[in-house]
Enzyme design. Structure first.
Site, mmCIF file in Angstrom:
data_model
loop_
_atom_site.group_PDB
_atom_site.id
_atom_site.type_symbol
_atom_site.label_atom_id
_atom_site.label_comp_id
_atom_site.label_asym_id
_atom_site.label_seq_id
_atom_site.Cartn_x
_atom_site.Cartn_y
_atom_site.Cartn_z
ATOM 1 N N GLU A 85 0.831 -1.213 0.000
ATOM 2 C CA GLU A 85 0.000 0.000 0.000
ATOM 3 C C GLU A 85 0.860 1.256 0.000
ATOM 4 O OE1 GLU A 85 -3.270 0.019 2.798
ATOM 5 O OE2 GLU A 85 -3.293 2.210 2.831
ATOM 6 N N LYS A 279 -7.199 -0.933 11.445
ATOM 7 C CA LYS A 279 -6.615 -1.388 10.172
ATOM 8 C C LYS A 279 -5.374 -0.552 9.849
ATOM 9 C CE LYS A 279 -6.061 -1.478 5.535
ATOM 10 N NZ LYS A 279 -5.239 -0.575 4.726
ATOM 11 N N ASP A 295 4.322 -14.583 11.388
ATOM 12 C CA ASP A 295 3.019 -15.021 10.888
ATOM 13 C C ASP A 295 1.995 -13.887 11.073
ATOM 14 O OD1 ASP A 295 0.494 -16.127 10.610
ATOM 15 O OD2 ASP A 295 0.938 -17.948 11.739
ATOM 16 N N HIS A 392 -2.074 10.184 0.019
ATOM 17 C CA HIS A 392 -2.301 8.853 -0.529
ATOM 18 C C HIS A 392 -2.305 8.886 -2.057
ATOM 19 C CE1 HIS A 392 -3.628 4.773 0.212
ATOM 20 N NE2 HIS A 392 -4.438 4.890 -0.816
#
Ligand code: MEV
Length: 437
Positions: A85, A279, A295, A392
Site C-alpha cells: 500500500e 486497520k 506469521d 495517498h
C-alpha cells in the site's frame, strides 16, 4: 462435470503450469511468460522458495522498504517494512521523524506467556474429571519432558496445565488450558507438539480410571491446538510531549491534541470507525511482521480479538492530556519469533532481522508495537488536518503513471499539473492522453 486432477503436487512445475494454462487460461501464450519472469535465476534460491509451500509456480513480489529515524527506548532503528500500500512507509517515516525530535518512543513488554488448549468432551460427573485431573497432572507434565528439554535449557517450556469446566458455555465441554514460555521462538510447532502429546497421555490414563469405567463416561479429546489469542503476551508502546510541542500542519498544539483525542474517542465509541482505525495500525504492524518472517495472520487474529476483549470492538490506541503533557499509547498482544520458522530460512526475513541487529523476540515486540503506534499517529494527523487522500493519491499517482507506461517527462508534467488539481484515475488518464496527442 469438473475433472479431478490427482497426484498434482508431485508433477514438475512446468507440467503444473501447462495444465493451468490449458484448463483455466485459454492457452494464453503470455501466461507462462508472466509467471516465468519472476523465477529466480539462482536455482538454489528458487528451490528454497518452491519448498515453502506446495504447488509453487512463481514468486509473488512485494516491496521491501525501510523506514529510518525511529528512536525506541533511546536506541536508533531503521525498520524494515514489506507492504504493497502506497504511503504506509512514508507515514511511518514521518512519525519516526516527528517523535525523534521529542525524545522518541518508549516501549515495554508486559508479559510473554503463550497458550494452547486440549478441548475435551465429557458428559460424566464433574467431580470425577476434577479428581482424575489432579491425580494425573504430574504424568501429563512429564509426558513432554523430552520435547521441552531444549526449551527448558533456555528458560522456557510448559508453565502450567489447568482443567477448566466450560460446560456453561457448551454442554459437555471442558478444556486443559496449557501455558508456555517459548523465549525467542514463536513456538507454534513446539506448543502443538506438546499439546498433542499431553492429549495422548490424558486419554491413555482416562481409559484405566475406575470412576469413568463405573459410569461408562470417558473424557474424549476433541481437538488440541495452540491459541492465537495471546492476551498474556503483551507489549505497550508510547510517546509523550508537552502539548504545546504538538504542532502539525500549522495547527497549534492544544487544538491538534483536542482534535486527535476526539478522533480516538470516536474510534472508541463506534465499531465502524474502530475497525478502520485499527486497520491503519495493522498497516504498520503487518509490514514489519512480514519483513521479519513472522506469521501475520496469527498476529492479525490475536490483535483484533484483543480489541474486543471487553465485549466491544474498540480502538487499540489511547491518548490524553494531563498537566500540559500529551500522552499517546498502544497496547497489543504479539506472539513473535526471532528464531525458527521462516526467520532463519527466508533470506529477506533474515536480512530484516539483521538490520534490526538480530533482536530478541521481546525487542521485536517493542519495535512492532511502535510501528503500529507510528502508523496510527500519521493516519490520525492526516485525518484531522488535510484528509488522507492528498498524501495517498500523490503516492498512488505514480502507480497510475507506471500502469500507463508514462515516460519520465510525462511523469514530471503530470506530477506538476496535479499539484494544483485533485487526482482521480480518470483525470490522470485524460491528462496523459492529452499529452500524448
Ligand atoms: C488506510 O490504509 C488506513 C487508514 O484508513 C487508517 C485510518 O483511517 O485511521 C488511513
Amino acid at each position: 462435470m469438473m475433472e479431478l486432477i490427482s497426484g498434482f503436487s508431485k508433477k514438475p512445475k512446468e507440467e503444473k503450469i501447462n495444465w493451468l494454462v490449458s484448463t483455466h487460461l485459454n492457452n494464453n501464450p503470455e501466461a507462462f511468460k508472466t509467471l516465468k519472469q519472476y523465477w529466480n535465476n539462482d536455482t538454489k534460491l528458487q528451490k528454497l522458495h518452491d519448498g515453502f509451500i506446495e504447488n509453487t509456480i512463481s514468486n509473488y513480489y512485494l516491496p521491501f522498504a525501510i523506514a529510518p529515524n525511529f528512536l525506541i527506548n533511546n536506541k536508533p532503528y531503521t525498520i524494515p517494512m514489506v507492504i504493497e500500500e502506497s504511503s504506509v512507509v512514508a507515514a511511518a517515516s514521518y512519525s519516526a521523524k516527528f517523535w525523534l525530535s521529542k525524545g522518541g518512543f518508549t516501549s515495554e513488554v508486559i508479559s510473554t506467556v503463550k497458550n494452547g488448549q486440549i478441548h475435551l468432551n465429557f458428559y460424566g460427573n464433574n467431580i470425577d474429571i476434577q479428581q482424575f485431573f489432579l491425580k494425573i497432572k504430574p504424568i501429563l507434565k512429564s509426558s513432554i519432558s523430552k520435547i521441552e528439554k531444549n526449551m527448558k535449557k533456555r528458560g522456557g517450556g510448559l508453565i502450567d496445565i489447568i482443567l477448566k469446566n466450560t460446560t456453561e458455555t457448551l454442554k459437555g465441554y471442558y478444556q486443559l488450558h496449557c501455558t508456555f514460555e517459548t523465549n525467542d521462538a514463536m513456538g507454534a510447532n513446539f506448543i502443538n507438539t506438546c499439546l498433542e502429546t499431553i492429549a495422548k497421555a490424558f486419554e491413555n490414563e482416562a481409559v484405566n480410571y475406575k470412576p469413568f469405567s463405573k459410569t461408562n463416561q470417558f473424557p474424549e479429546v476433541a481437538i488440541s491446538i495452540l491459541s492465537n489469542y495471546v492476551p498474556e503476551c503483551l507489549v505497550r508502546a508510547q510517546v509523550q510531549c508537552p502539548v504545546d510541542e504538538l504542532t502539525a500542519e500549522g495547527i497549534e498544539g492544544k487544538v491538534f491534541a483536542k482534535k486527535f483525542i476526539r478522533a480516538i474517542d470516536i474510534a472508541k465509541a463506534e465499531k465502524r470507525r474502530a475497525v478502520t482505525h485499527n486497520k491503519g495500525i495493522m498497516n504498520g504492524i503487518d509490514a514489519v511482521v512480514l519483513a521479519t518472517g513472522n506469521d501475520f495472520r496469527s498476529v492479525e487474529a490475536g490483535i483484533h480479538a484483543y480489541a474486543s476483549k471487553d465485549g466491544n470492538y474498540t480502538s487499540l490506541t489511547h491518548a490524553s492530556v494531563k498537566d500540559g503533557i500529551f500522552k499517546y499509547s498502544i497496547e497489543i498482544p504479539l506472539a513473535l519469533g526471532t528464531i525458527g520458522g521462516l526467520t532463519g530460512l527466508h533470506p529477506l526475513a533474515k536480512f530484516g532481522l539483521s538490520m534490526l541487529q538480530n533482536p530478541s523476540s521481546k525487542e521485536l515486540m517493542q519495535i512492532i508495537a511502535v510501528a503500529g503506534l507510528a502508523q496510527n499517529f500519521a493516519a490520525l494527523r492526516a485525518l484531522i488536518t488535510t484528509g488522507i487522500q492528498k498524501g495517498h493519491m500523490k503516492m498512488h499517482l505514480m502507480n497510475i503513471l507506471n500502469n500507463l507506461n508514462a515516460t519520465i517527462s510525462e511523469k514530471e508534467k503530470t506530477v506538476q499539473y496535479f499539484e494544483e488539481h485533485t487526482i482521480t484515475h480518470s483525470d490522470v488518464v485524460t491528462y496523459i492522453n492529452k499529452l500524448r496527442n
